[in-house]
Write a protein that holds these residues in place. Sequence first.
Motif, short mmCIF file in Angstrom:
data_model
loop_
_atom_site.label_atom_id
_atom_site.label_comp_id
_atom_site.label_asym_id
_atom_site.label_seq_id
_atom_site.Cartn_x
_atom_site.Cartn_y
_atom_site.Cartn_z
N THR A 51 1.68 5.08 -7.67
CA THR A 51 0.76 4.86 -6.55
C THR A 51 -0.66 5.14 -7.02
O THR A 51 -0.90 6.15 -7.71
CB THR A 51 1.12 5.78 -5.37
OG1 THR A 51 2.39 5.40 -4.84
CG2 THR A 51 0.07 5.69 -4.26
N HIS B 78 -0.10 -5.04 -7.79
CA HIS B 78 0.42 -4.57 -6.50
C HIS B 78 1.25 -5.67 -5.84
O HIS B 78 2.37 -5.43 -5.35
CB HIS B 78 -0.74 -4.16 -5.59
CG HIS B 78 -0.34 -3.85 -4.18
ND1 HIS B 78 0.21 -2.64 -3.81
CD2 HIS B 78 -0.41 -4.60 -3.05
CE1 HIS B 78 0.46 -2.64 -2.52
NE2 HIS B 78 0.09 -3.82 -2.03
N ARG C 233 1.77 0.46 -6.60
CA ARG C 233 1.41 0.51 -5.18
C ARG C 233 -0.05 0.90 -5.11
O ARG C 233 -0.43 1.99 -5.55
CB ARG C 233 2.28 1.53 -4.45
CG ARG C 233 1.89 1.73 -2.98
CD ARG C 233 2.88 2.65 -2.26
NE ARG C 233 2.36 3.01 -0.95
CZ ARG C 233 1.69 4.12 -0.69
NH1 ARG C 233 1.45 5.01 -1.69
NH2 ARG C 233 1.22 4.39 0.51
#
Length: 298
Positions: A127, A148, A154
Amino acid sequence: MLHPRRRLTQDAVEIAVLPAHGSIAFRPGQFVVLEVDLETGPRRSAFSIVQGEGKGITLGIKVAGPGGISSLVNEMTAPIKASLAGPFGQFSLIDGPSRHVFIAAGSGITPVRSLLDPLMERQVVPTILYANRDADSAMYGDSFRALHAAGYIRLVEVFDRNIRKAILEEDLSDAACYVSGPPGLIAQTLDALSESGVPDDRIQTEEYGLDMGIGQGGDSAFLWKTRWGRDTLIEHRGGNSILHSLLEEEIAVPHACEVGVRGACRARVVSGEVLCGKEVRRAGDDTYTCISQPLGTT
């Protein structure tokens, strides 16, 4: 030699550093220090490595102000001669946690980009909380958005300066957290991570905004101790390296930076603090005098 590669944003470019001889070995997350002779004299600045390119490396560089290396490379159209020290740095992946969360602002994304490759090779989906003024000012923004969309990362983009809110909305219970950006972002993020219960051993930081250039710090002095116990007070001009100040005083110091040999100028910090590239070194730490400046009384 520094070679132009591509423009990333209106005020940021990617360049390649290609050595005349040998190759540059590095670990993801490390940085190098470049020295370029400008009209005002030699200037040193630290830049994080993005990726390898052949026997060299690529750097993502955002303009940090007029008259420095970052400004020069953002305008270059042909190769520029430069000296290199490093790689240096301990910003690296933390072993153990199953999740990895990166928090970056502006050009702080460059060491993050370097750390993504080994994670994606292991099919780990990290992330990234990425703060910028707007979408157009995000270095590597288009490539991150493509990754992404493909499910490799992410990406959470933050344009309202409220990185704290984005952090507190994340589940960080089993995550390793990596913070890269200016001092204000580091402080704000560490507070939010503490509030979220993330222990210190699951946090890595890389502080930006430190430039070994003219105007970095004012004139000062430091005490140089030889291995035989002799102490010499050295006057230090702001913008110089510790090694440069020692050589000006005709102090014999081992060094071979000018011929590309790294590590010969290493010294031990006995007391106080020095800025080594982008890292603060304290009593008991080793430092490289060719890229270090004293911070206060040292």
